[in-house]
Write a protein that holds these residues in place. Structure first.
Motif, PDB file in Angstrom:
ATOM      1  N   CYS A   1      -2.275  13.821   0.580  1.00  0.00           N
ATOM      2  CA  CYS A   1      -2.744  13.369   1.898  1.00  0.00           C
ATOM      3  C   CYS A   1      -2.757  14.540   2.880  1.00  0.00           C
ATOM      4  CB  CYS A   1      -1.844  12.272   2.455  1.00  0.00           C
ATOM      5  SG  CYS A   1      -1.833  10.787   1.453  1.00  0.00           S
TER       6      CYS A   1
ATOM      7  N   ILE B   1      -3.878   6.238  -3.706  1.00  0.00           N
ATOM      8  CA  ILE B   1      -3.311   5.008  -3.140  1.00  0.00           C
ATOM      9  C   ILE B   1      -3.030   4.041  -4.277  1.00  0.00           C
ATOM     10  CG2 ILE B   1      -3.963   2.901  -1.895  1.00  0.00           C
ATOM     11  CD1 ILE B   1      -4.863   4.515   0.371  1.00  0.00           C
TER      12      ILE B   1
ATOM     13  N   VAL C   1       0.868  -1.186   0.000  1.00  0.00           N
ATOM     14  CA  VAL C   1       0.000   0.000   0.000  1.00  0.00           C
ATOM     15  C   VAL C   1       0.902   1.232   0.000  1.00  0.00           C
ATOM     16  CG1 VAL C   1      -1.649   1.353   1.366  1.00  0.00           C
ATOM     17  CG2 VAL C   1      -1.958  -1.121   1.112  1.00  0.00           C
TER      18      VAL C   1
ATOM     19  N   ILE D   1      -4.129   1.198   8.303  1.00  0.00           N
ATOM     20  CA  ILE D   1      -3.801   2.588   7.963  1.00  0.00           C
ATOM     21  C   ILE D   1      -4.258   3.449   9.130  1.00  0.00           C
ATOM     22  CG2 ILE D   1      -4.166   4.481   6.346  1.00  0.00           C
ATOM     23  CD1 ILE D   1      -4.752   2.508   4.178  1.00  0.00           C
TER      24      ILE D   1
ATOM     25  N   ASN E   1     -11.475   3.737  -2.087  1.00  0.00           N
ATOM     26  CA  ASN E   1     -12.118   4.711  -1.206  1.00  0.00           C
ATOM     27  C   ASN E   1     -11.346   6.012  -1.080  1.00  0.00           C
ATOM     28  OD1 ASN E   1     -14.684   3.972   0.270  1.00  0.00           O
ATOM     29  ND2 ASN E   1     -13.544   2.066   0.447  1.00  0.00           N
ATOM     30  N   CYS E   2     -10.059   5.999  -1.383  1.00  0.00           N
ATOM     31  CA  CYS E   2      -9.250   7.219  -1.252  1.00  0.00           C
ATOM     32  C   CYS E   2      -9.990   8.367  -1.943  1.00  0.00           C
ATOM     33  CB  CYS E   2      -7.871   7.014  -1.874  1.00  0.00           C
ATOM     34  SG  CYS E   2      -6.975   8.556  -2.118  1.00  0.00           S
TER      35      CYS E   2
ATOM     36  N   GLN F   1      -9.774  11.739   5.971  1.00  0.00           N
ATOM     37  CA  GLN F   1      -8.865  10.681   5.525  1.00  0.00           C
ATOM     38  C   GLN F   1      -9.648   9.367   5.464  1.00  0.00           C
ATOM     39  OE1 GLN F   1      -5.278  11.248   8.025  1.00  0.00           O
ATOM     40  NE2 GLN F   1      -4.564  12.392   6.251  1.00  0.00           N
TER      41      GLN F   1
ATOM     42  N   CYS G   1      -9.278   6.774   3.872  1.00  0.00           N
ATOM     43  CA  CYS G   1      -8.485   5.540   3.895  1.00  0.00           C
ATOM     44  C   CYS G   1      -8.358   5.001   5.309  1.00  0.00           C
ATOM     45  CB  CYS G   1      -7.110   5.774   3.281  1.00  0.00           C
ATOM     46  SG  CYS G   1      -6.164   7.055   4.126  1.00  0.00           S
TER      47      CYS G   1
ATOM     48  N   CYS H   1     -10.308   1.267   6.501  1.00  0.00           N
ATOM     49  CA  CYS H   1      -9.338   0.160   6.512  1.00  0.00           C
ATOM     50  C   CYS H   1      -9.857  -1.027   7.332  1.00  0.00           C
ATOM     51  CB  CYS H   1      -8.000   0.651   7.050  1.00  0.00           C
ATOM     52  SG  CYS H   1      -6.790  -0.673   7.078  1.00  0.00           S
TER      53      CYS H   1
ATOM     54  N   CYS I   1      -8.944   0.452   0.576  1.00  0.00           N
ATOM     55  CA  CYS I   1      -8.278   1.766   0.568  1.00  0.00           C
ATOM     56  C   CYS I   1      -8.094   2.264  -0.864  1.00  0.00           C
ATOM     57  CB  CYS I   1      -6.947   1.690   1.309  1.00  0.00           C
ATOM     58  SG  CYS I   1      -5.886   0.346   0.770  1.00  0.00           S
TER      59      CYS I   1
END
Ligand SMILES: Cc1cc2nc3c(=O)[nH]c(=O)nc-3n(C[C@H](O)[C@H](O)[C@H](O)COP(=O)(O)OP(=O)(O)OC[C@H]3O[C@@H](n4cnc5c(N)ncnc54)[C@H](O)[C@@H]3O)c2cc1C
Ligand code: SF4
Ligand code: SF4
Length: 603
Positions: A534, A589, A526, A551, A575-576, A540, A542, A546, A572
């Motif tokens: 970020c 990601i 990852v 993460i 979904n980022c 966030q 991610c 998770c 992740c």
């Protein structure tokens, strides 16, 4: 320093799931039946065992039974014939679920007329299972046990060798032809830099590369990027499927082969299931879809509320967790279909767009696409023809287009579009598509998830004051925790009362029934591509999604990744919330091919 070695084979396969199982089973069975010299086939699976997959599973098993006409479920551990099916609409028993006005009105009506309706324990039982959803004549399986059963027969044949614990790093693409694969380097640090003991991943050169690496495999995504997607196709629809395998209490009277499909709770967007295996073992789980517009889309926490719904809890109270797992599902279906074949390669299974989101099934579809490729390859071998794009199109792709996979894939193609306008519209659309054979549906635009996910402030504005959110954020950051537990509890979800048997912490789940393993000597799989994205990310997502709490919030706003906790669920990746400027279909990601993950053969 060691040199990269090369090996030549006839066929190399990436991943061993149901798709590759169907491919190899067909190849092995039919090659010996027609006196063909069997090709030299190698299959590489990244997980530490070929039985470490994660799935539901209830399946009509049409493709599987076609490959095993004398199939006896008693020979497959944890398999049972489907005996009874129910579809349940789950009402919200605690009042924390985020329901629209329309849904609240429907709930109130159901409660008001419960004396006349089949309502029990806050659940409305639908009078029948719609034809498109039912699995009559099918099987309840454990995908781990099924894969092992298939794999053992393949290995015994001597034709195909399957190598677990061997991630494929990439496809070897030469002049727009796939010439084989490169295995992952070993003896490297977390960034992939050689260390003492460096062993470059071998190049496996093959006349045909079969890519069956599932919904988010690194090789499949590499091909999507290199060759592009067919006009109008994209892979924007996802869900994370999370499940528990449990020992039901001795008093539980659910018979093996019972199948419950649910919708409506813990959030209206979340579908769920309970399937009963022999010996009072059950699989229970949920799907959290990409179109659930919440920034705290935690599957683990929602799964714990799900199993405590009164309708399910009467079966699950006093049950014990045997194992747990999670994996993403590619829900774009046929609309997410990449180029199925090219010079030297073919795509099968979920990464090839085979999963049917209307019928809720992917195993049999994946198997069937593999079997179709197996037949096509034999046809080409018999004719002495090379694995060119044209030859694979006229054998494999033609078979697929003429099959039930294509017909049913087309019916399902727009079935879920309506969910982009809300759950009620979505359910109506699904019903319409299912009942009219895909002729009617409710339209909706497939907006990427990152354009849909509201900020935490926006999402909770009617429930939690901004100042309190800021305080929660600070406290969680100080403890390197995700936000979802604190925010959910502040907005009405009860705290989870851990009992150490079924209700366990997310960290304990990582240790129960098959602990996560992360072999040393591999690079992190990852990777946060642009740390600056970020830093300015805000929510966030991610961290919240998770599945393994691998993460966590990190210094200067860049999350940290802990390989020892990663279950390789893929959540992740999709979904980022930050798209890449150079390719908005990708996020910040990257999920590379990696070894390890959950050690559980029951999921
Ligand atoms: C919780 C859950 C419940 C589900 N319930 C059902 C259900 O009830 N019925 C149903 O029909 N379907 C269900 N599905 C969907 C079903 O599991 C999938 O559609 C099916 O497993 C797809 O098969 P596949 O062979 O294409 O991919 P996969 O099963 O994902 O197999 C791909 C394999 O490739 C390996 N791999 C990936 N990348 C690499 C690499 N670089 N190198 C080597 N190996 C690699 C992976 O480790 C994996 O083992 C469910 C899924 C989940 C997660
Ligand atoms: S990985 Fe994506 S979601 Fe996570 S912090 Fe970075 S940009 Fe945000
Ligand atoms: S870090 Fe691992 S466990 Fe966490 S979401 Fe990504 S793939 Fe899943």
């Amino acid at each position: 320093m060691s040199q990269r070695e090369t090996m030549d084979v006839d066929i190399v396969c990436v991943g061993f799931g149901p798709a590759t199982g169907g491919f190899l089973t067909t190849l092995v069975a039919q090659a010996s039946a027609c006196d063909l010299t069997p090709p030299h086939v190698l299959c590489y699976e990244r997980a530490d065992d070929i039985g470490f997959g994660v799935s539901g599973v209830v399946t009509r098993a049409r493709g599987i039974r076609a490959s095993f006409p004398d199939l006896n479920p008693a020979e497959i551990p944890m398999a049972a014939e489907v005996r009874q099916e129910k579809v349940l609409y789950l009402l919200d028993p605690i009042g924390a679920s985020r329901r629209s006005l329309a849904l609240r009105a429907a709930d109130a009506l159901i409660r008001a007329f419960r004396f006349a309706l089949p309502v029990q324990d806050h659940a409305l039982e639908l009078p029948f299972t719609p034809g498109f959803l039912h699995k009559k004549g099918g099987l309840v399986l454990s995908i781990g046990q099924f894969n092992q059963w298939v794999g053992q027969q393949l290995m015994a044949s001597g034709v195909a060798q399957i190598w677990p614990a061997t991630p494929v790093a990439s496809a070897l693409i030469e002049n727009d032809r796939v010439a084989g694969v490169r295995l992952a380097d070993q003896g490297v640090d977390r960034q992939g830099r050689p260390e003492p003991g460096y062993l470059p991943g071998m190049d496996i050169r093959a006349a045909l590369t079969v890519v069956g690496d599932g919904p988010f495999g690194a090789v499949g995504r590499q091909l999507n990027q290199h060759f592009g997607m067919p006009e109008g196709h994209s892979q924007r629809e996802w869900a994370i499927g999370m499940k528990m395998v449990v020992d039901l209490p001795e008093t539980c009277e659910l018979e093996a082969g019972t199948v419950l499909h649910t919708f409506g709770y813990p959030e209206p967007e979340i579908f769920g299931f309970l399937y009963v295996h022999p010996d009072r073992v059950a699989s229970v789980g949920i799907f959290v879809p990409s179109w659930m517009d919440s920034p705290v889309r935690t599957a683990y926490r929602y799964l714990q509320h799900y199993i405590q719904h009164p309708y399910l809890w009467r079966y699950l109270k006093d049950a014990a967790l045997r194992s747990w797992g999670a994996k993403s599902i590619q829900e774009s279906g046929r609309r997410g279909e990449p180029h199925l074949a090219g010079n030297g390669y073919a795509r099968i299974g979920e990464g090839s767009g085979s999963t049917n989101v209307l019928t809720g099934s992917g195993v049999d579809e994946a198997w069937a696409t593999g079997a179709q490729l197996g037949e096509a390859v034999l046809e080409l071998l018999r004719a002495g023809k090379p694995f060119t794009r044209e030859n694979l199109e006229t054998t494999y792709v033609r078979r697929r287009r003429a099959s039930w996979i294509e017909r049913e894939g087309l019916v399902a193609e727009r079935a879920r579009d309506g969910f982009h306008h809300g759950v009620v519209t979505g359910l109506i659309g699904m019903g319409l598509a299912g009942l009219t054979g895909g002729r009617l549906w409710t339209p909706g635009e497939h907006v990427p998830h990152y354009e849909r996910i509201p900020s935490v402030l926006e999402y909770y504005k009617s429930k939690i004051p901004a100042r309190e959110i800021a305080r929660i954020r600070e406290e969680c950051a100080a403890k390197s925790l995700s936000l979802h537990d604190a925010l959910m509890e502040r907005s009405g979800w009860p705290a989870i009362e851990y009992d150490g048997r079924l209700l366990v912490t997310q960290q304990d789940a990582l240790l129960m029934g098959g602990k996560v393993q992360a072999p040393a000597g591999y690079a992190d799989h990852v990777v946060f591509l642009y740390p600056s994205l970020c830093e300015s990310c805000g929510t966030q997502v991610c961290v919240e999604v998770c599945s393994g709490q691998a993460i966590a919030p990190g210094p200067a706003g860049v999350p940290v990744f802990d390989r020892e906790k990663c279950v390789h669920c893929g959540a992740c990746l999709w979904n980022c919330s930050q798209p890449l400027a150079e390719d908005p279909e990708r996020t910040n990601i990257d999920l590379r091919a990696g070894a390890g993950g959950l050690h559980s053969a029951e999921n």
